[in-house]
Design a protein around this motif. Structure first.
Motif, PDB file in Angstrom:
ATOM      1  N   THR A 298     -47.835  -6.676  39.851  1.00 43.82           N
ATOM      2  CA  THR A 298     -47.763  -5.817  38.660  1.00 43.82           C
ATOM      3  C   THR A 298     -47.159  -4.460  38.967  1.00 43.82           C
ATOM      4  OG1 THR A 298     -49.799  -6.896  37.923  1.00 43.82           O
ATOM      5  CG2 THR A 298     -49.171  -4.879  36.751  1.00 43.82           C
ATOM      6  N   SER A 299     -46.312  -4.002  38.056  1.00 44.72           N
ATOM      7  CA  SER A 299     -45.745  -2.664  38.180  1.00 44.72           C
ATOM      8  C   SER A 299     -45.633  -2.078  36.778  1.00 44.72           C
ATOM      9  CB  SER A 299     -44.360  -2.767  38.828  1.00 44.72           C
ATOM     10  OG  SER A 299     -43.790  -1.488  38.933  1.00 44.72           O
ATOM     11  N   ASN A 300     -46.282  -0.931  36.575  1.00 49.10           N
ATOM     12  CA  ASN A 300     -46.237  -0.285  35.258  1.00 49.10           C
ATOM     13  C   ASN A 300     -45.484   1.029  35.439  1.00 49.10           C
ATOM     14  OD1 ASN A 300     -46.955   1.285  32.920  1.00 49.10           O
ATOM     15  ND2 ASN A 300     -48.572  -0.221  32.537  1.00 49.10           N
ATOM     16  N   ILE A 301     -44.363   1.150  34.746  1.00 49.67           N
ATOM     17  CA  ILE A 301     -43.481   2.301  34.994  1.00 49.67           C
ATOM     18  C   ILE A 301     -43.227   3.080  33.705  1.00 49.67           C
ATOM     19  CG2 ILE A 301     -41.160   2.992  35.771  1.00 49.67           C
ATOM     20  CD1 ILE A 301     -41.268   0.685  37.719  1.00 49.67           C
ATOM     21  N   ALA A 302     -43.336   4.400  33.826  1.00 47.71           N
ATOM     22  CA  ALA A 302     -43.031   5.277  32.683  1.00 47.71           C
ATOM     23  C   ALA A 302     -41.561   5.672  32.766  1.00 47.71           C
ATOM     24  CB  ALA A 302     -43.913   6.517  32.749  1.00 47.71           C
ATOM     25  N   PHE A 303     -40.863   5.479  31.649  1.00 43.00           N
ATOM     26  CA  PHE A 303     -39.469   5.935  31.522  1.00 43.00           C
ATOM     27  C   PHE A 303     -39.502   7.084  30.530  1.00 43.00           C
ATOM     28  CE2 PHE A 303     -39.399   1.518  32.769  1.00 43.00           C
ATOM     29  CZ  PHE A 303     -38.378   1.445  33.709  1.00 43.00           C
ATOM     30  N   ASP A 304     -39.480   8.315  31.056  1.00 44.44           N
ATOM     31  CA  ASP A 304     -39.633   9.463  30.164  1.00 44.44           C
ATOM     32  C   ASP A 304     -38.481   9.557  29.165  1.00 44.44           C
ATOM     33  OD1 ASP A 304     -42.046  10.142  31.173  1.00 44.44           O
ATOM     34  OD2 ASP A 304     -41.309  11.721  32.508  1.00 44.44           O
ATOM     35  N   PHE A 305     -38.785  10.091  28.021  1.00 44.96           N
ATOM     36  CA  PHE A 305     -37.838  10.381  26.919  1.00 44.96           C
ATOM     37  C   PHE A 305     -37.337   9.146  26.167  1.00 44.96           C
ATOM     38  CE2 PHE A 305     -36.829  13.403  30.492  1.00 44.96           C
ATOM     39  CZ  PHE A 305     -37.681  14.411  30.069  1.00 44.96           C
ATOM     40  N   VAL A 306     -37.893   7.984  26.427  1.00 45.00           N
ATOM     41  CA  VAL A 306     -37.483   6.802  25.653  1.00 45.00           C
ATOM     42  C   VAL A 306     -38.715   6.031  25.181  1.00 45.00           C
ATOM     43  CG1 VAL A 306     -35.133   6.322  26.436  1.00 45.00           C
ATOM     44  CG2 VAL A 306     -37.046   5.648  27.859  1.00 45.00           C
ATOM     45  N   GLU A 307     -38.539   5.284  24.098  1.00 46.12           N
ATOM     46  CA  GLU A 307     -39.633   4.484  23.551  1.00 46.12           C
ATOM     47  C   GLU A 307     -39.619   3.112  24.213  1.00 46.12           C
ATOM     48  OE1 GLU A 307     -41.830   5.224  20.945  1.00 46.12           O
ATOM     49  OE2 GLU A 307     -41.092   7.298  20.892  1.00 46.12           O
ATOM     50  N   PRO A 346     -49.515  11.110  25.464  1.00 44.48           N
ATOM     51  CA  PRO A 346     -49.062  10.111  24.484  1.00 44.48           C
ATOM     52  C   PRO A 346     -47.548   9.918  24.533  1.00 44.48           C
ATOM     53  CG  PRO A 346     -50.539  11.710  23.455  1.00 44.48           C
ATOM     54  CD  PRO A 346     -50.295  12.186  24.842  1.00 44.48           C
ATOM     55  N   GLU A 347     -46.785  11.009  24.762  1.00 43.45           N
ATOM     56  CA  GLU A 347     -45.308  10.900  24.801  1.00 43.45           C
ATOM     57  C   GLU A 347     -44.895   9.981  25.954  1.00 43.45           C
ATOM     58  OE1 GLU A 347     -46.789  14.124  25.110  1.00 43.45           O
ATOM     59  OE2 GLU A 347     -46.932  14.074  22.927  1.00 43.45           O
ATOM     60  N   ARG A 348     -45.479  10.240  27.115  1.00 39.44           N
ATOM     61  CA  ARG A 348     -45.117   9.417  28.270  1.00 39.44           C
ATOM     62  C   ARG A 348     -45.615   7.973  28.075  1.00 39.44           C
ATOM     63  NH1 ARG A 348     -45.722  11.464  34.342  1.00 39.44           N
ATOM     64  NH2 ARG A 348     -43.618  12.162  33.898  1.00 39.44           N
ATOM     65  N   ALA A 349     -46.839   7.841  27.555  1.00 42.33           N
ATOM     66  CA  ALA A 349     -47.430   6.489  27.416  1.00 42.33           C
ATOM     67  C   ALA A 349     -46.584   5.604  26.495  1.00 42.33           C
ATOM     68  CB  ALA A 349     -48.859   6.602  26.889  1.00 42.33           C
ATOM     69  N   ARG A 350     -45.882   6.229  25.537  1.00 40.13           N
ATOM     70  CA  ARG A 350     -45.051   5.435  24.619  1.00 40.13           C
ATOM     71  C   ARG A 350     -43.781   4.913  25.282  1.00 40.13           C
ATOM     72  NH1 ARG A 350     -46.842   9.214  20.817  1.00 40.13           N
ATOM     73  NH2 ARG A 350     -48.503   8.306  19.577  1.00 40.13           N
ATOM     74  N   GLY A 351     -43.511   5.377  26.501  1.00 42.70           N
ATOM     75  CA  GLY A 351     -42.295   4.914  27.193  1.00 42.70           C
ATOM     76  C   GLY A 351     -42.618   4.122  28.445  1.00 42.70           C
ATOM     77  N   GLU A 382     -29.304   8.840  25.954  1.00 44.51           N
ATOM     78  CA  GLU A 382     -28.187   9.559  25.328  1.00 44.51           C
ATOM     79  C   GLU A 382     -28.426   9.795  23.844  1.00 44.51           C
ATOM     80  OE1 GLU A 382     -24.756   8.220  28.514  1.00 44.51           O
ATOM     81  OE2 GLU A 382     -24.895   7.166  26.586  1.00 44.51           O
ATOM     82  N   ILE A 383     -29.207   8.931  23.224  1.00 46.01           N
ATOM     83  CA  ILE A 383     -29.472   9.098  21.785  1.00 46.01           C
ATOM     84  C   ILE A 383     -30.912   9.563  21.532  1.00 46.01           C
ATOM     85  CG2 ILE A 383     -27.705   7.477  20.933  1.00 46.01           C
ATOM     86  CD1 ILE A 383     -30.085   5.395  20.756  1.00 46.01           C
ATOM     87  N   SER A 384     -31.588   9.990  22.604  1.00 47.92           N
ATOM     88  CA  SER A 384     -32.997  10.357  22.448  1.00 47.92           C
ATOM     89  C   SER A 384     -33.166  11.861  22.165  1.00 47.92           C
ATOM     90  CB  SER A 384     -33.755   9.989  23.734  1.00 47.92           C
ATOM     91  OG  SER A 384     -34.854  10.844  23.915  1.00 47.92           O
ATOM     92  N   PRO A 385     -33.749  12.224  21.017  1.00 50.19           N
ATOM     93  CA  PRO A 385     -33.985  13.637  20.725  1.00 50.19           C
ATOM     94  C   PRO A 385     -34.907  14.265  21.772  1.00 50.19           C
ATOM     95  CG  PRO A 385     -34.507  12.248  18.816  1.00 50.19           C
ATOM     96  CD  PRO A 385     -34.212  11.339  19.954  1.00 50.19           C
ATOM     97  N   ALA A 386     -35.877  13.504  22.267  1.00 51.87           N
ATOM     98  CA  ALA A 386     -36.804  14.032  23.275  1.00 51.87           C
ATOM     99  C   ALA A 386     -36.040  14.387  24.545  1.00 51.87           C
ATOM    100  CB  ALA A 386     -37.882  13.010  23.583  1.00 51.87           C
ATOM    101  N   HIS A 387     -35.052  13.566  24.870  1.00 54.93           N
ATOM    102  CA  HIS A 387     -34.261  13.829  26.062  1.00 54.93           C
ATOM    103  C   HIS A 387     -33.370  15.049  25.866  1.00 54.93           C
ATOM    104  CE1 HIS A 387     -31.101  13.109  29.135  1.00 54.93           C
ATOM    105  NE2 HIS A 387     -32.177  12.880  29.841  1.00 54.93           N
TER     106      HIS A 387
END
Ligand code: PLP
Length: 405
Positions: A298-307, A346-351, A382-387
């Motif tokens: 198992t590997s759970n990875i956060a990809f910041d700024f994306v859903e 929550p922001e990170r958890a959504r990605g 590239e299309i992420s407002p958060a990014h």
């Protein structure tokens, strides 16, 4: 006829492909041997023998005695039955001690029991997903009916020190249940060494079909059935047995035992290569949960700024199956309760994406994922407002070639 597209399956914690050997073992009970195991005539009682053969095989997988195995319909039922039995067999005790990161089969049943007047303590975890055993020890009360702590977390793979928890419960004379659904085939299970009172497994996590599970009930532990009706399973679980599913479970248990070492090492190698490549090659990524002790697959990875949903949709277009957490919470807009309990924002958890590998994954499949993932993340950022709101965050990824070994 159109050719079937290859499925790059990285969601083995959700369910697993049924092994061909397992299909073979169950087929007779869907075709010629369809008798009811409770029937008195041979045509029925022969299938009862098969149920007992399978019971011996799953018992061997966990080093239990066959009579300590109660077949159920799934892991969820086993989890529910464990809590139910603890309360029903100890009428004076109304407190349940569990954790904030259990599967919804425990979380939601405990929440229901709370509404019915029980007291429930959900122990917190730290940023790594680990429990404070001192706090667990202190939280056991004279009226605690059961302590239920999962062996390994289905979202992060983090492993709890279940032997120590069992020892604490033993010293306080309180029932201990562990949800071991994610463990077989990945780690050795020895209920005798562990000395837990109750343990849950689900067949579809180890290459058998969905719709069958088991609850291990240690001998001499008082048990009150959850399903009432006929006298099946020695009065511990009513309902005509899922003979084909049980036969499949037995065969899958044999395979899991036989391939434990070899698959564990190989799958761990694949997982580590995948994880290291992602973390090193894609900026603004972090692993959720402790590196070790952790399930090898198992590997759970956060990809910041994306859903996560967007990542999953683009992965799906290239045939890759992964998930954003537990399959049972898919569709919920809330971020994962496991990641939230670990203090992930929550922001990170959504990605966050969970990749869970299994015995059918190959190096080529990992290469396929590693070849496409950086481009997918780059495109979404590239299309992420958060990014855009974080100009310092880099979109640069290493060339795909250097990721895929
Ligand atoms: N417990 C854990 C840790 C799980 O991962 C799952 C399934 O995802 C379950 C319980 C529920 O098992 P089942 O799908 O057989 O009801």
């Amino acid at each position: 006829m159109s050719e079937r597209k290859h499925v790059y399956y990285f969601d083995n914690n959700a369910t697993t492909r049924v092994a061909p050997e397992v299909i073979e073992a169950m087929l007779p009970f869907l075709s010629e041997q369809w008798g009811n195991p409770s029937s008195i005539y041979k045509f029925g009682s022969q299938t009862a023998k098969e149920v007992e053969h399978a019971r011996a095989k799953v018992a061997a997988l966990i080093n239990a005695e066959p009579r300590e195995v109660v077949f159920t319909s799934c892991g969820t039922e086993s989890d529910n039955a464990a809590l139910h039995s603890a309360l029903a067999s100890q009428p004076g005790k109304r407190h349940i001690l569990t954790t904030a990161v259990e599967h919804s089969a425990i979380m939601n049943h405990a929440a229901f029991l709370k509404k019915q007047g029980c007291e429930v303590t959900f122990l917190p975890v730290d940023a790594d997903g680990s429990l404070d055993l001192h706090l667990l020890d202190k939280s056991i009360r004279p009226d605690t009916a059961i302590v239920s702590v999962m062996w390994a977390n289905n979202e992060t793979g983090v492993i709890f020190p279940i032997e120590e928890i069992a020892a604490i419960c033993r010293s306080k004379n309180v029932l201990f249940h562990t949800d071991a659904t994610q463990v077989p085939g990945k780690m050795k299970i020895d209920v005798k060494a562990l000395d837990a009172d109750l343990l849950t497994l689900s067949a579809h996590k180890l290459h058998a079909p969905k719709g069958v599970g088991l609850l291990y009930v240690k001998k001499r532990v008082k048990f009150q059935p959850y399903l009432l009706g006929g006298h099946q399973e020695h009065g511990r679980r009513a309902g005509t047995e899922n003979v084909a599913g049980i036969a499949a479970f037995g065969r899958a248990a044999e395979l899991a035992l036989a391939h434990l070492e070899e698959e564990n090492t190989r799958v761990r190698g694949l997982r580590d290569r995948m994880e290291q490549s992602i973390l090193a090659g894609i900026p603004n990524t972090v692993r959720n949960g402790a590196k070790e002790p952790r399930l090898p697959n198992t590997s759970n990875i956060a990809f910041d700024f994306v859903e996560a949903e967007s990542i999953l949709l683009l992965l799906d277009q290239i045939g890759v199956c992964a998930s954003s957490g537990s399959a049972c919470t898919t569709g919920s807009l809330e971020p994962s309760h496991v990641l939230t309990a670990m203090g992930v924002s929550p922001e990170r958890a959504r990605g966050c994406i969970r990749f869970s590998l299994g015995m059918y994954n190959t190096d080529e499949e990992v290469d396929h994922l590693l070849q496409h993932l950086p481009g997918i993340i780059k495109k979404l950022r590239e299309i992420s407002p958060a990014h855009a709101a974080h100009p310092a965050a880099s979109t640069k990824t290493k060339p795909a070639k250097s990721l895929a070994a």
